[in-house]
Design an enzyme around this catalytic site. Structure first.
Site, short mmCIF file in Angstrom:
data_model
loop_
_atom_site.label_atom_id
_atom_site.label_comp_id
_atom_site.label_asym_id
_atom_site.label_seq_id
_atom_site.Cartn_x
_atom_site.Cartn_y
_atom_site.Cartn_z
N SER A 241 -7.49 61.84 -151.30
CA SER A 241 -8.57 61.82 -150.32
C SER A 241 -8.22 62.66 -149.11
CB SER A 241 -8.83 60.38 -149.88
OG SER A 241 -7.75 59.93 -149.09
N LYS A 242 -9.06 62.59 -148.12
CA LYS A 242 -8.87 63.37 -146.89
C LYS A 242 -7.50 63.12 -146.26
CE LYS A 242 -13.42 63.90 -147.16
NZ LYS A 242 -13.28 63.51 -148.59
N ARG A 243 -7.04 61.90 -146.43
CA ARG A 243 -5.75 61.55 -145.84
C ARG A 243 -4.65 62.49 -146.28
NH1 ARG A 243 -3.47 57.52 -147.75
NH2 ARG A 243 -4.82 57.19 -149.54
#
Length: 479
Positions: A241-243
């Site tokens: 994900s964006k993380r």
RNA sequence: GCCCCCAUCGUCUAGCGGCCUAGGACGCCGGCCUCUCACGCCGGAAACCGGGGUUCGAGUCCCCGUGGGGGCACCA
């Protein structure tokens, strides 16, 4: 060849084009091209609340950028209502589907209860053979009458045979009470009516497959082949994900990645051909096959992508690089018009930094040193290299450079070497101070190259500025 | 909880019963090249999840365990 391969990529426009989706698209596209088949693009926008035209545009742009061209579509599920309605009627007519009057809240409660008791949450079938009359004035949802005995086996092209007990299969809702069709239903109808021969998709759909198999059968359509590829995980083994940094095509493009690097990386992530790491587009198409796909989840490794990007940057034609560079120039403080004005210089500047850059952003930053109106000395670099005792060296160099007939690299080198020899120094002792005087930094392409690119006028004036700076320094230190 | 899938260096992988003293790539560490930084080149550390079988022989086949992932919606 009677049966042409037909595959599809079916993203939902509910977010940016994710790296994982791109990989699915790439595999489908390669499979189609390898087999001389057809690649269909279908937009799964049945979730009208979350789907937007902007996301759809981003998906199309992303695919085009990556060179994944489609042969049919884009089809949109939102434009196929009548097809779904007609298929639903067929299921109703055959009693393959039954009306369910259970309320969503009731179902949710029962689901939780089942979960709490440690059972597989599954519709209990209370409307399946409902003896009492339906509640008045309530529109039902339509559920599939799933077989309850036996087992369903699919032969996955990547994973082999997979058997599921039918007792595990739920009586899926095919149409909601508001009449709209649900995912598992439309996917089957779409794939069947579009003549899809190979369904290549993410592992997360594996559990849906036996359910869909029954829908195909009830509708009387032939089954396609299925291939479920493993999912991409983040470095922490959680969902990517964006993380974990950039996760969409749009972002990668914006931070200076080349499409061929992304494609090459994604291809090698879960697929291999011996020890080969670098694949041209043609090689990808020629060599691709589902047999060589890994079955286990793969972890995303941005470092390797970066390395591949640097590799493709190094390989790129300088001319192409200049074109790719333009969108990144303003952020690096370089005017695009000015960059375009002198093609030879632009080409040289790009060439001088291409093996020193890993992304187009870095390349633009590097190139910017040839377009800056003023030099800004890095404080420490100036303190270390622009020391007063070098003034005579600089002065001699200025003289030699001004005397040059042609200001090309070879001549510049000769001039520098002349200074080096007359002072009995090593080249580094002259080159480093020059580098700082000309660029303000201790890092740059080769000094002869830098000078040639900047041109005599700029070089001489900057060397003079440096001399002035050093004299100033001398004055302040003695006073 | 239940169902399904998976398992070689930190990561991506080669390996499809003897070619394995387990190979390559990224990253990491050392060195060379060198006007700086890169590039390039050379070298190094680093893995067959555990336990049972099968076999003359197992990283490769089978079983169990463990670990990881996915799925269980009137989402897609």
């Amino acid at each position: 060849m009677t049966d042409t391969v037909r595959v599809r990529f079916a993203p939902s426009p509910t977010g940016p084009l994710h790296i994982g989706s791109v990989r699915t698209a790439l595999f489908n596209w390669l499979f189609a091209r390898h087999h001389g088949g057809v690649f269909i693009l279908r937009i799964e926008d049945t979730d009208i609340a979350r789907s937007t035209p902007e996301y759809e545009d981003a998906i199309l742009d992303g695919l085009i950028w990556l060179g994944l061209d489609w042969d049919e579509g884009p089809f949109r599920q939102s434009e196929r209502d009548d097809i779904y309605a007609e298929h639903l009627e067929r299921l109703k007519a055959a009693s393959n589907v039954y009306p369910c009057y259970c309320l969503p809240e009731e179902l949710e409660a029962r689901r939780k209860e089942a979960l709490a008791k440690g059972e597989t949450p599954r519709y209990d079938g209370r409307c399946r053979d409902r003896p009492d009359p339906p509640p008045a004035g309530q529109e039902p949802a339509w559920r599939l009458r799933m077989p309850q005995e036996g087992a369903t086996t699919i032969t996955d092209l990547i994973r082999g045979p997979i058997t599921t007990e039918n007792s595990q299969l739920d009586d899926l809702i095919m149409a909601r009470s508001d009449g709209t069709p649900t995912y598992n239903f439309v996917v089957v109808v779409d794939d069947a009516t579009m003549g899809v021969t190979h369904v290549i998709r993410g592992d997360d759909h594996l559990a849906n497959t036996p359910k869909q198999v029954h829908i195909y059968e009830m509708l009387g359509y032939p089954l396609p082949s299925f291939a479920h590829q493993s999912l991409i995980l983040g470095p922490d083994k959680g969902k990517l994900s964006k993380r974990h940094g950039a996760a969409s095509v749009t972002e990668y493009r914006a931070i200076g990645y080349l499409s061929e690097a992304l494609a090459n990386y994604l291809l090698r992530l879960g697929w291999s051909h011996g020890d080969q790491e670098i694949f041209s587009r043609k090689e990808m198409i020629d060599l691709f096959g589902l047999e060589a796909m890994t079955k286990s989840p793969v972890i995303y490794n941005p470092e390797k992508l970066l390395w591949l990007n640097a590799h493709y940057l190094r390989q790129a034609e300088p001319k192409r690089l200049c074109a790719l560079l333009e969108p990144f120039l303003p952020a690096a403080g370089v005017g695009v018009e000015r960059f375009r004005a002198d093609e030879a210089k632009a080409l040289g500047a790009a060439r001088s930094w291409q093996e020193r850059s890993r992304t187009l952003v870095e390349l633009a930053e590097g190139v910017s040193m040839f377009y800056a109106d003023e030099v800004v000395y890095d404080e420490e670099a100036a303190r270390k290299f622009l020391t007063p005792e070098r003034i005579p060296i600089f002065e001699e160099l200025i003289g030699r450079l001004e005397a040059l007939e042609s200001f090309d690299e070879a001549a510049i080198e000769a001039a520098l070497m002349g200074v080096v020899e007359s002072h009995g120094l090593k080249l580094g002792k002259v080159a480093q101070p020059c580098r700082v005087a000309l660029t303000g930094k201790t890092v740059s392409p080769g000094i002869f190259e830098v000078m040639a690119l900047m041109g005599r006028e700029v070089v001489v004036s900057r060397l003079r500025e440096a001399v002035a700076w050093m004299e100033q320094r001398k004055a302040t230190s003695t006073s």
